[in-house]
Design a protein around this motif. Structure first.
Motif, PDB file in Angstrom:
ATOM      1  N   TYR A 357      23.398  -5.453  -6.126  1.00  0.00           N
ATOM      2  CA  TYR A 357      22.920  -4.084  -5.871  1.00  0.00           C
ATOM      3  C   TYR A 357      21.505  -4.113  -5.309  1.00  0.00           C
ATOM      4  CZ  TYR A 357      21.033   0.560  -6.810  1.00  0.00           C
ATOM      5  OH  TYR A 357      20.420   1.782  -6.675  1.00  0.00           O
ATOM      6  N   GLN A 358      20.632  -4.883  -5.937  1.00  0.00           N
ATOM      7  CA  GLN A 358      19.235  -4.919  -5.503  1.00  0.00           C
ATOM      8  C   GLN A 358      19.131  -5.409  -4.065  1.00  0.00           C
ATOM      9  OE1 GLN A 358      17.051  -3.713  -7.640  1.00  0.00           O
ATOM     10  NE2 GLN A 358      15.339  -3.862  -6.198  1.00  0.00           N
ATOM     11  N   GLU A 359      19.927  -6.414  -3.732  1.00  0.00           N
ATOM     12  CA  GLU A 359      19.897  -6.961  -2.363  1.00  0.00           C
ATOM     13  C   GLU A 359      20.329  -5.903  -1.341  1.00  0.00           C
ATOM     14  OE1 GLU A 359      22.504 -10.182   0.257  1.00  0.00           O
ATOM     15  OE2 GLU A 359      22.396 -10.396  -1.930  1.00  0.00           O
ATOM     16  N   LYS A 360      21.460  -5.246  -1.608  1.00  0.00           N
ATOM     17  CA  LYS A 360      21.966  -4.246  -0.668  1.00  0.00           C
ATOM     18  C   LYS A 360      21.086  -3.000  -0.649  1.00  0.00           C
ATOM     19  CE  LYS A 360      25.397  -6.642   0.790  1.00  0.00           C
ATOM     20  NZ  LYS A 360      25.391  -7.143   2.188  1.00  0.00           N
ATOM     21  N   ALA A 361      20.582  -2.597  -1.814  1.00  0.00           N
ATOM     22  CA  ALA A 361      19.743  -1.397  -1.873  1.00  0.00           C
ATOM     23  C   ALA A 361      18.432  -1.595  -1.124  1.00  0.00           C
ATOM     24  CB  ALA A 361      19.477  -1.027  -3.331  1.00  0.00           C
ATOM     25  N   GLU A 362      17.854  -2.791  -1.225  1.00  0.00           N
ATOM     26  CA  GLU A 362      16.614  -3.068  -0.484  1.00  0.00           C
ATOM     27  C   GLU A 362      16.879  -3.079   1.022  1.00  0.00           C
ATOM     28  OE1 GLU A 362      15.108  -6.681  -2.059  1.00  0.00           O
ATOM     29  OE2 GLU A 362      14.364  -5.774  -3.923  1.00  0.00           O
ATOM     30  N   GLU A 363      18.019  -3.636   1.402  1.00  0.00           N
ATOM     31  CA  GLU A 363      18.392  -3.627   2.820  1.00  0.00           C
ATOM     32  C   GLU A 363      18.574  -2.187   3.310  1.00  0.00           C
ATOM     33  OE1 GLU A 363      22.016  -5.384   5.647  1.00  0.00           O
ATOM     34  OE2 GLU A 363      21.776  -6.074   3.569  1.00  0.00           O
ATOM     35  N   LEU A 364      19.197  -1.353   2.488  1.00  0.00           N
ATOM     36  CA  LEU A 364      19.388   0.060   2.839  1.00  0.00           C
ATOM     37  C   LEU A 364      18.047   0.777   2.931  1.00  0.00           C
ATOM     38  CD1 LEU A 364      21.259   2.498   3.290  1.00  0.00           C
ATOM     39  CD2 LEU A 364      21.401   2.756   0.804  1.00  0.00           C
ATOM     40  N   SER A 365      17.139   0.480   2.024  1.00  0.00           N
ATOM     41  CA  SER A 365      15.814   1.112   2.042  1.00  0.00           C
ATOM     42  C   SER A 365      15.070   0.807   3.340  1.00  0.00           C
ATOM     43  CB  SER A 365      14.985   0.644   0.843  1.00  0.00           C
ATOM     44  OG  SER A 365      15.520   1.134  -0.360  1.00  0.00           O
ATOM     45  N   GLN A 366      15.170  -0.430   3.794  1.00  0.00           N
ATOM     46  CA  GLN A 366      14.496  -0.794   5.046  1.00  0.00           C
ATOM     47  C   GLN A 366      15.043   0.005   6.220  1.00  0.00           C
ATOM     48  OE1 GLN A 366      14.870  -5.036   5.436  1.00  0.00           O
ATOM     49  NE2 GLN A 366      13.580  -5.489   3.666  1.00  0.00           N
ATOM     50  N   LEU A 367      16.381   0.127   6.284  1.00  0.00           N
ATOM     51  CA  LEU A 367      16.983   0.922   7.359  1.00  0.00           C
ATOM     52  C   LEU A 367      16.560   2.380   7.261  1.00  0.00           C
ATOM     53  CD1 LEU A 367      20.651  -0.453   7.534  1.00  0.00           C
ATOM     54  CD2 LEU A 367      18.780  -0.866   9.128  1.00  0.00           C
ATOM     55  N   ARG A 368      16.526   2.911   6.048  1.00  0.00           N
ATOM     56  CA  ARG A 368      16.131   4.309   5.863  1.00  0.00           C
ATOM     57  C   ARG A 368      14.684   4.541   6.293  1.00  0.00           C
ATOM     58  NH1 ARG A 368      18.798   5.476  -0.132  1.00  0.00           N
ATOM     59  NH2 ARG A 368      20.877   6.107   0.605  1.00  0.00           N
ATOM     60  N   GLN A 369      13.790   3.624   5.927  1.00  0.00           N
ATOM     61  CA  GLN A 369      12.381   3.789   6.281  1.00  0.00           C
ATOM     62  C   GLN A 369      12.188   3.763   7.798  1.00  0.00           C
ATOM     63  OE1 GLN A 369      10.538   0.645   4.077  1.00  0.00           O
ATOM     64  NE2 GLN A 369      10.854   1.642   2.081  1.00  0.00           N
ATOM     65  N   GLN A 370      12.894   2.884   8.462  1.00  0.00           N
ATOM     66  CA  GLN A 370      12.779   2.815   9.916  1.00  0.00           C
ATOM     67  C   GLN A 370      13.340   4.073  10.574  1.00  0.00           C
ATOM     68  OE1 GLN A 370      14.871  -0.765  10.931  1.00  0.00           O
ATOM     69  NE2 GLN A 370      13.449  -2.102   9.837  1.00  0.00           N
ATOM     70  N   ALA A 371      14.519   4.505  10.091  1.00  0.00           N
ATOM     71  CA  ALA A 371      15.176   5.656  10.703  1.00  0.00           C
ATOM     72  C   ALA A 371      14.467   6.962  10.377  1.00  0.00           C
ATOM     73  CB  ALA A 371      16.636   5.728  10.241  1.00  0.00           C
ATOM     74  N   ALA A 372      13.836   7.063   9.194  1.00  0.00           N
ATOM     75  CA  ALA A 372      13.201   8.317   8.775  1.00  0.00           C
ATOM     76  C   ALA A 372      12.119   8.734   9.761  1.00  0.00           C
ATOM     77  CB  ALA A 372      12.625   8.163   7.373  1.00  0.00           C
ATOM     78  N   ALA A 373      11.279   7.784  10.155  1.00  0.00           N
ATOM     79  CA  ALA A 373      10.191   8.118  11.097  1.00  0.00           C
ATOM     80  C   ALA A 373      10.757   8.523  12.454  1.00  0.00           C
ATOM     81  CB  ALA A 373       9.255   6.923  11.242  1.00  0.00           C
TER      82      ALA A 373
END
Length: 557
Positions: A357-373
């Motif tokens: 979970y931690q591995e996939k969630a961190e990967e998802l967070s990175q995509l979200r941070q990039q896409a949010a801006a």
């Protein structure tokens, strides 16, 4: 893309056949003419729920077919191939609803559940409704929009599944752990009881043998006397014994000359009896030779039997059930040992799910941070164009503070807006009015649609509450989307209608006893007249016609 829509006996539509093309197709008509009916019917082929009320009065069923060209939709072709639903030529979705309320769905002529229609439909069409802006007030919508824009739909589902498995494993581990004290006490008792039984070491048929030997030793004197008496009567008594009598009888019969046959049979039987008596006497002698009436042995037997009987009473069972009890306790103890192993195994699984979970969630967070801006910047540009000059828009990611693994990832997503210059950014629910919310929703829909892999986009009166120069910008945005694929737009704004590549006009045809809906594809002059009607009402003037013509010509340039 959607190339053909056929509607029969649906609502007020008796029969409707539409040929659709690439680009932006606008759908206009009088209020109540049924502009949205076509899209509702299309929704049924995509798995929407329906009841018997949708069937046209007087008809026994409604029948809707939607035909799609899948050349530019490889995901849909793969979906069909995996389920053996592919066929030559276009893909046809069909939905039949009877007046009794029964519903059937078909993909390329094969019956299928509504879930399949819905799953395939999501790969073919993306529908945006006029009420969609209301969902912008929900945090779930914020997360979904950002994940779709980031192309993180699959990753988001992996995170959700990992959290679900982690929670299920934790609950099972807690259940076993909470019963641990009770199990440990039971384990201790079973171990003690099993040790007693193992120390006893009772053999399979030992109890029967012990009881028989004990009985023999207890009655030793009487038994010895009986055996000696029988031996004497059979072979040793001087006054006469069985063997002597048998021998004398055989000698007398054997001496008879020319004896009848019946006597020969008697001789045979007496000879057999003599042999059996001799063997019986031999067995009795051997028994007496080996018979040991040892008092010490009798005491040993009594002590052994007392131990067995005492242990049986302790467990409230018959002494003959002691061996079976030992096996039963052993199996229960093994089961408890297996439970302990399950706790260890579940603990390892819980840790593994947590790491995954931690591995996939961190990967998802990175995509979200990039896409949010990126998404926030693009939406901000569009809302300023849509009548909110100086408006600001941002997407914030707030870390989750829960101790549990959250199925939506490591953060919550919030959309913030400042509708006017100088105002601080605040949550949409606290800032945006209905009209502002509609424009923000439209801006987001247009931006996210540009990243969608779905080639057909449907906008059902998403321009409600928008007018003036902003309406023309809305039309331009939708036309821009239409140049990339296929856009169907139901609108009441002439500025939007003028921007379309194609124009469909929905109107009512009134007969002597019924009214039905019809759709016409407008030519150049008819289209100008329809835009003029939308501008100025029923009575067309030279001014409204000239204005309409200018709007249509300008849109093409």
């Amino acid at each position: 893309m959607l190339v053909h829509l056929s509607v029969h006996n649906y609502a007020i539509v008796e029969h409707l056949d539409l040929e659709l093309e690439r680009g932006m197709s606008v759908i206009t008509g009088e209020t109540g003419a049924g502009k949205s009916i076509m899209l509702d019917a299309l929704g049924l082929t995509l798995g929407d729920r329906a009841d018997s009320g949708v069937v046209r009065p007087g008809a026994d069923k409604a029948d809707i077919l939607a035909t799609f060209d899948l050349i530019d939709i490889p995901e849909a072709r793969t979906w069909l191939n995996e389920r053996d639903l592919d066929g030559e030529g276009p893909c046809i979705l069909r939905r039949v609803i009877t007046s009794e309320g029964r519903s059937r769905g078909y993909i390329n002529g094969t019956p299928c559940p509504l879930a399949d229609l819905k799953a395939l439909g999501e790969l073919l069409i993306d529908i945006h409704s006029q009420h969609e802006h209301q969902s912008l007030l929900k945090a779930e919508t914020h997360r979904r929009l950002l994940d779709e824009y980031a192309g993180a739909g699959d990753l988001s589902r992996q995170v959700q599944l990992a959290a679900q498995k982690w929670r299920q494993t934790r609950l099972e581990l807690e259940r076993l752990s909470n019963s641990g004290d009770e199990q440990r006490a039971r384990h201790q008792l079973l171990s003690y009881q099993l040790e007693e039984l193992e120390n006893l070491g009772l053999g399979e048929n030992e109890l029967e043998q012990l009881e028989q030997e004990h009985k023999n030793l207890t009655n030793a004197d009487a038994l010895f006397g009986i055996c000696r008496q029988v031996i004497e009567q059979c072979s040793e008594s001087d006054s006469g014994n069985v063997l002597s009598a048998l021998t004398a009888s055989l000698n007398r019969l054997s001496a008879v000359q020319n004896a009848p046959g019946a006597l020969s049979e008697s001789v045979t039987m007496l000879a057999s009896a003599q042999i059996q008596v001799e063997e019986a006497v031999g067995e009795l002698n051997r028994f007496l030779d080996n018979f040991d009436a040892d008092p010490a042995r009798l005491q040993q037997l009594e002590e052994r039997l007392d131990t067995i009987y005492t242990l049986a009473r302790k467990h409230r069972i018959h002494p003959s059930e002691v061996v079976a009890l030992q096996q039963q306790l052993f199996e229960e103890l093994e089961s408890l040992n297996a439970s302990d192993e399950s706790v260890d195994r579940l603990a390892d699984e819980l840790a593994a799910y947590g790491r995954h979970y931690q591995e996939k969630a961190e990967e998802l967070s990175q995509l979200r941070q990039q896409a949010a801006a990126q998404l926030a910047a693009a939406v901000e540009v569009e809302i300023q164009r849509l009548g909110m000059p100086g408006g600001r828009f941002t997407i914030e990611l707030h870390p989750n503070t829960q101790a549990d693994l959250h199925p939506n990832g490591l953060e919550t997503i919030e959309l913030l807006v400042s509708a006017n210059p100088g105002q601080p950014l605040k949550s949409l629910a606290k800032v945006a009015s209905g009209g502002e919310l509609s424009r923000i929703s439209l801006a987001i829909q247009v931006i996210t649609a540009q990243t969608s892999r779905v080639p057909t986009l449907v906008f059902d009166e998403v321009d409600v509450g928008i007018g003036g120069p902003t309406a023309e910008i809305v039309g331009q945005l939708l036309r821009r989307l239409g140049e990339r694929g296929q856009v169907l737009t139901v609108t009441h704004l002439p500025q939007v209608a003028a921007q379309g590549h194609h124009h469909l006009f929905v109107h009512k045809v009134r007969g002597s006893d019924e009214t039905r809906t019809a759709v016409s594809s407008l030519g150049k002059s008819e289209r100008v007249e329809e835009v003029a009607r939308m501008l100025g009402g029923i009575d067309l003037t030279k001014e409204s016609l000239a204005h309409a013509k200018k709007m249509v010509v300008t849109a093409k340039s």
